[in-house]
Design a protein around this motif. Structure first.
Motif, PDB file in Angstrom:
ATOM      1  N   GLY A 199      -9.743  24.376   2.222  1.00 27.21           N
ATOM      2  CA  GLY A 199      -9.753  23.208   1.346  1.00 27.21           C
ATOM      3  C   GLY A 199     -10.912  23.179   0.374  1.00 27.21           C
ATOM      4  O   GLY A 199     -11.344  22.111  -0.076  1.00 27.21           O
ATOM      5  N   THR A 200     -11.402  24.370   0.016  1.00 32.29           N
ATOM      6  CA  THR A 200     -12.591  24.477  -0.828  1.00 32.29           C
ATOM      7  C   THR A 200     -12.483  23.678  -2.127  1.00 32.29           C
ATOM      8  O   THR A 200     -13.444  23.022  -2.540  1.00 32.29           O
ATOM      9  N   ASN A 201     -11.325  23.721  -2.762  1.00 30.53           N
ATOM     10  CA  ASN A 201     -11.203  23.127  -4.100  1.00 30.53           C
ATOM     11  C   ASN A 201     -10.555  21.740  -4.119  1.00 30.53           C
ATOM     12  O   ASN A 201     -10.220  21.236  -5.192  1.00 30.53           O
ATOM     13  N   VAL A 202     -10.383  21.123  -2.977  1.00 31.62           N
ATOM     14  CA  VAL A 202      -9.664  19.850  -2.937  1.00 31.62           C
ATOM     15  C   VAL A 202     -10.368  18.775  -3.752  1.00 31.62           C
ATOM     16  O   VAL A 202      -9.732  18.047  -4.539  1.00 31.62           O
ATOM     17  N   GLU A 203     -11.658  18.643  -3.595  1.00 28.15           N
ATOM     18  CA  GLU A 203     -12.394  17.623  -4.340  1.00 28.15           C
ATOM     19  C   GLU A 203     -12.330  17.886  -5.841  1.00 28.15           C
ATOM     20  O   GLU A 203     -12.116  16.971  -6.646  1.00 28.15           O
ATOM     21  N   ALA A 204     -12.488  19.161  -6.210  1.00 25.17           N
ATOM     22  CA  ALA A 204     -12.413  19.524  -7.629  1.00 25.17           C
ATOM     23  C   ALA A 204     -11.018  19.265  -8.179  1.00 25.17           C
ATOM     24  O   ALA A 204     -10.860  18.789  -9.317  1.00 25.17           O
ATOM     25  N   ALA A 205      -9.991  19.557  -7.377  1.00 28.18           N
ATOM     26  CA  ALA A 205      -8.607  19.360  -7.822  1.00 28.18           C
ATOM     27  C   ALA A 205      -8.319  17.885  -8.082  1.00 28.18           C
ATOM     28  O   ALA A 205      -7.571  17.540  -9.010  1.00 28.18           O
ATOM     29  N   ALA A 206      -8.910  17.004  -7.285  1.00 31.68           N
ATOM     30  CA  ALA A 206      -8.714  15.564  -7.495  1.00 31.68           C
ATOM     31  C   ALA A 206      -9.325  15.132  -8.822  1.00 31.68           C
ATOM     32  O   ALA A 206      -8.720  14.361  -9.592  1.00 31.68           O
ATOM     33  N   ALA A 207     -10.524  15.635  -9.118  1.00 28.27           N
ATOM     34  CA  ALA A 207     -11.177  15.307 -10.389  1.00 28.27           C
ATOM     35  C   ALA A 207     -10.401  15.908 -11.559  1.00 28.27           C
ATOM     36  O   ALA A 207     -10.233  15.269 -12.616  1.00 28.27           O
ATOM     37  N   ASN A 208      -9.905  17.126 -11.370  1.00 32.05           N
ATOM     38  CA  ASN A 208      -9.121  17.776 -12.427  1.00 32.05           C
ATOM     39  C   ASN A 208      -7.835  17.011 -12.717  1.00 32.05           C
ATOM     40  O   ASN A 208      -7.406  16.897 -13.871  1.00 32.05           O
ATOM     41  N   ALA A 209      -7.209  16.479 -11.659  1.00 36.20           N
ATOM     42  CA  ALA A 209      -5.969  15.716 -11.825  1.00 36.20           C
ATOM     43  C   ALA A 209      -6.218  14.445 -12.626  1.00 36.20           C
ATOM     44  O   ALA A 209      -5.382  14.035 -13.444  1.00 36.20           O
ATOM     45  N   ALA A 210      -7.360  13.812 -12.396  1.00 36.08           N
ATOM     46  CA  ALA A 210      -7.699  12.602 -13.154  1.00 36.08           C
ATOM     47  C   ALA A 210      -7.871  12.941 -14.633  1.00 36.08           C
ATOM     48  O   ALA A 210      -7.404  12.195 -15.514  1.00 36.08           O
ATOM     49  N   ALA A 211      -8.515  14.067 -14.908  1.00 38.66           N
ATOM     50  CA  ALA A 211      -8.688  14.497 -16.292  1.00 38.66           C
ATOM     51  C   ALA A 211      -7.343  14.852 -16.925  1.00 38.66           C
ATOM     52  O   ALA A 211      -7.080  14.546 -18.096  1.00 38.66           O
ATOM     53  N   ALA A 212      -6.473  15.483 -16.132  1.00 39.44           N
ATOM     54  CA  ALA A 212      -5.144  15.842 -16.636  1.00 39.44           C
ATOM     55  C   ALA A 212      -4.316  14.604 -16.943  1.00 39.44           C
ATOM     56  O   ALA A 212      -3.562  14.564 -17.923  1.00 39.44           O
ATOM     57  N   SER A 213      -4.460  13.581 -16.115  1.00 37.68           N
ATOM     58  CA  SER A 213      -3.738  12.329 -16.337  1.00 37.68           C
ATOM     59  C   SER A 213      -4.156  11.696 -17.658  1.00 37.68           C
ATOM     60  O   SER A 213      -3.308  11.203 -18.423  1.00 37.68           O
ATOM     61  N   GLN A 214      -5.438  11.729 -17.944  1.00 37.99           N
ATOM     62  CA  GLN A 214      -5.928  11.174 -19.210  1.00 37.99           C
ATOM     63  C   GLN A 214      -5.445  12.012 -20.386  1.00 37.99           C
ATOM     64  O   GLN A 214      -5.033  11.475 -21.425  1.00 37.99           O
ATOM     65  N   ALA A 215      -5.471  13.334 -20.231  1.00 34.22           N
ATOM     66  CA  ALA A 215      -4.997  14.214 -21.300  1.00 34.22           C
ATOM     67  C   ALA A 215      -3.514  13.985 -21.576  1.00 34.22           C
ATOM     68  O   ALA A 215      -3.070  14.036 -22.732  1.00 34.22           O
ATOM     69  N   LEU A 216      -2.759  13.717 -20.517  1.00 36.77           N
ATOM     70  CA  LEU A 216      -1.327  13.438 -20.671  1.00 36.77           C
ATOM     71  C   LEU A 216      -1.119  12.162 -21.478  1.00 36.77           C
ATOM     72  O   LEU A 216      -0.260  12.105 -22.369  1.00 36.77           O
ATOM     73  N   LYS A 217      -1.908  11.130 -21.182  1.00 38.42           N
ATOM     74  CA  LYS A 217      -1.821   9.883 -21.940  1.00 38.42           C
ATOM     75  C   LYS A 217      -2.207  10.108 -23.394  1.00 38.42           C
ATOM     76  O   LYS A 217      -1.614   9.519 -24.314  1.00 38.42           O
ATOM     77  N   ASP A 218      -3.187  10.968 -23.615  1.00 44.18           N
ATOM     78  CA  ASP A 218      -3.664  11.225 -24.980  1.00 44.18           C
ATOM     79  C   ASP A 218      -2.599  11.871 -25.861  1.00 44.18           C
ATOM     80  O   ASP A 218      -2.622  11.700 -27.088  1.00 44.18           O
ATOM     81  N   VAL A 219      -1.671  12.619 -25.246  1.00 44.81           N
ATOM     82  CA  VAL A 219      -0.607  13.244 -26.043  1.00 44.81           C
ATOM     83  C   VAL A 219       0.610  12.344 -26.149  1.00 44.81           C
ATOM     84  O   VAL A 219       1.625  12.718 -26.745  1.00 44.81           O
ATOM     85  N   GLY A 220       0.526  11.150 -25.552  1.00 46.74           N
ATOM     86  CA  GLY A 220       1.601  10.179 -25.695  1.00 46.74           C
ATOM     87  C   GLY A 220       2.687  10.266 -24.649  1.00 46.74           C
ATOM     88  O   GLY A 220       3.821   9.847 -24.881  1.00 46.74           O
ATOM     89  N   SER A 221       2.352  10.802 -23.473  1.00 41.73           N
ATOM     90  CA  SER A 221       3.343  10.898 -22.408  1.00 41.73           C
ATOM     91  C   SER A 221       2.765  10.311 -21.126  1.00 41.73           C
ATOM     92  O   SER A 221       1.549  10.196 -20.976  1.00 41.73           O
ATOM     93  N   ASN A 222       3.652   9.941 -20.213  1.00 42.65           N
ATOM     94  CA  ASN A 222       3.183   9.410 -18.923  1.00 42.65           C
ATOM     95  C   ASN A 222       3.971   9.980 -17.751  1.00 42.65           C
ATOM     96  O   ASN A 222       3.971   9.426 -16.664  1.00 42.65           O
ATOM     97  N   GLY A 223       4.662  11.088 -17.983  1.00 42.32           N
ATOM     98  CA  GLY A 223       5.469  11.678 -16.915  1.00 42.32           C
ATOM     99  C   GLY A 223       5.409  13.192 -16.926  1.00 42.32           C
ATOM    100  O   GLY A 223       4.965  13.811 -17.901  1.00 42.32           O
ATOM    101  N   THR A 224       5.830  13.766 -15.841  1.00 43.31           N
ATOM    102  CA  THR A 224       5.884  15.224 -15.733  1.00 43.31           C
ATOM    103  C   THR A 224       7.317  15.675 -15.471  1.00 43.31           C
ATOM    104  O   THR A 224       8.089  14.931 -14.863  1.00 43.31           O
ATOM    105  N   PRO A 225       7.714  16.841 -15.943  1.00 43.34           N
ATOM    106  CA  PRO A 225       6.884  17.781 -16.700  1.00 43.34           C
ATOM    107  C   PRO A 225       6.804  17.385 -18.174  1.00 43.34           C
ATOM    108  O   PRO A 225       7.753  16.811 -18.721  1.00 43.34           O
ATOM    109  N   THR A 226       5.689  17.681 -18.799  1.00 45.91           N
ATOM    110  CA  THR A 226       5.535  17.514 -20.236  1.00 45.91           C
ATOM    111  C   THR A 226       4.982  18.813 -20.795  1.00 45.91           C
ATOM    112  O   THR A 226       4.025  19.365 -20.255  1.00 45.91           O
ATOM    113  N   VAL A 227       5.611  19.289 -21.849  1.00 48.01           N
ATOM    114  CA  VAL A 227       5.151  20.494 -22.539  1.00 48.01           C
ATOM    115  C   VAL A 227       4.713  20.088 -23.943  1.00 48.01           C
ATOM    116  O   VAL A 227       5.431  19.368 -24.647  1.00 48.01           O
ATOM    117  N   VAL A 228       3.536  20.553 -24.328  1.00 47.69           N
ATOM    118  CA  VAL A 228       2.995  20.227 -25.647  1.00 47.69           C
ATOM    119  C   VAL A 228       2.691  21.523 -26.389  1.00 47.69           C
ATOM    120  O   VAL A 228       2.069  22.435 -25.833  1.00 47.69           O
TER     121      VAL A 228
END
Length: 247
Positions: A199-228
Motif C-alpha cells: 500500500g505504498t502509494n495509497v496516500e499519494a493516490a488519494a491526493a492525486n485523485a483529488a487533483a484529478a477531480s479538480q482537473a475534470l471540473k476545469d475541463v467542464g465535466s463531472n463524470g468518467t470516462p472523459t477524454v480531452v
C-alpha cells in the motif's frame, strides 16, 4: 333463432386480394430488414475496435509519472496527447476500455497518440472495501513508477476487464495482494508487486485523485470516462473517435 334475427347479424365478407397479400408481404420484409439492420448496427457498435490487438506492445513507448500522479504513456514524439479521466470501479470506463482500448493501444504504439491518465476515486463509496478506487489507483502508480510501459498498459487493461473489475455496489473487491498478483500477471516485477501489496502509494493516490477531480471540473465535466484533446471533450460515443485524434 328466427330468420329475421339471422338476417340482421353482420357477417363480414372476405376482402383479401392478390394486391393485399403483396402489400402485406412487403411490409413484413421491410420490418424484417429494419430489425436485422438494427441488430447488425448494434453488434457493430458494440464490437471492440481493432479487436485482437491487445495492449501496448512497442518497446519504444515510455511511461512516466507527472505532477499530481498523472501517468503519461506514449512515445516522446507522439503527434497528439490526450487526457483520459477514469475511476477503476467505473463500469462506463470499462465499457470504453473494452470498445476502444485496443485501438488506443495501437495508436500509442504507432506514435499517433500519447495518453495522460488521471485516476479518480469518487466510487470508493460504491466498493466493498470502501477504498478500492484509491488502492487500484495506487497500484497503477506503482507500475508506472517502474518505467515499464508495456506492463502498465497490460495492467490497466486487466483492471477494467470484465473478469477482473469488481462490481459497482458489490460486497467485495480486490485486496492489495490480489492487485499485486494481477500486476505480476501483466508483467510487472516483484518490486512493483511489493509496492502494491504494501500500500505504498495509497496516500499519494488519494491526493492525486483529488487533483484529478479538480482537473475534470476545469475541463467542464463531472463524470468518467472523459477524454480531452486540445482542450475539448471528445465524443467517445463515435466508433472512430481514436482514429480521428490523429486526422
Amino acid at each position: 333463432m328466427s330468420t329475421k334475427s339471422s338476417k340482421n347479424k353482420y357477417s363480414p365478407e372476405p376482402v383479401s386480394s392478390r394486391s393485399t397479400y403483396i402489400i402485406g408481404g412487403l411490409a413484413v420484409l421491410v420490418i424484417a430488414a429494419l430489425v436485422i439492420g438494427g441488430v447488425l448496427w448494434t453488434n457493430s457498435k458494440n464490437k471492440p475496435q481493432n479487436d485482437g490487438y491487445g495492449s501496448v506492445q512497442n518497446s519504444e513507448v515510455a511511461v512516466t509519472v507527472q505532477d499530481n500522479g498523472v501517468v503519461l504513456l506514449g512515445k516522446p514524439s507522439a503527434a497528439t496527447t490526450i487526457d483520459l479521466f477514469e475511476d477503476p470501479l467505473c463500469p462506463a470506463c470499462a465499457a470504453l476500455e473494452h470498445l476502444s482500448g485496443q485501438a488506443l493501444a495501437a495508436a500509442v504504439d504507432n506514435g499517433d497518440v500519447a495518453v495522460r491518465y488521471h485516476m479518480l476515486n469518487f466510487l470508493n463509496r460504491a466498493s466493498g472495501s470502501g477504498d478500492y478506487s484509491t488502492r487500484a489507483g495506487a497500484a497503477l502508480l506503482c507500475v508506472a513508477q517502474s518505467g515499464d510501459a508495456i506492463a502498465y498498459s497490460a495492467f490497466h487493461t486487466k483492471l477494467f476487464a470484465t473478469d477482473t473489475q469488481p462490481a459497482e455496489g458489490g460486497s467485495s473487491d480486490h485486496t492489495n495482494d490480489e492487485l499485486a498478483q494481477i500486476a505480476r500477471d501483466a508483467g510487472a516485477s516483484d518490486d512493483v508487486a511489493t509496492c502494491i501489496s504494501s500500500g505504498t502509494n495509497v496516500e499519494a493516490a488519494a491526493a492525486n485523485a483529488a487533483a484529478a477531480s479538480q482537473a475534470l471540473k476545469d475541463v467542464g465535466s463531472n463524470g468518467t470516462p472523459t477524454v480531452v484533446a486540445n482542450g475539448k471533450i471528445v465524443d467517445t460515443g463515435s466508433s472512430d473517435w481514436v482514429s480521428k485524434l490523429s486526422s
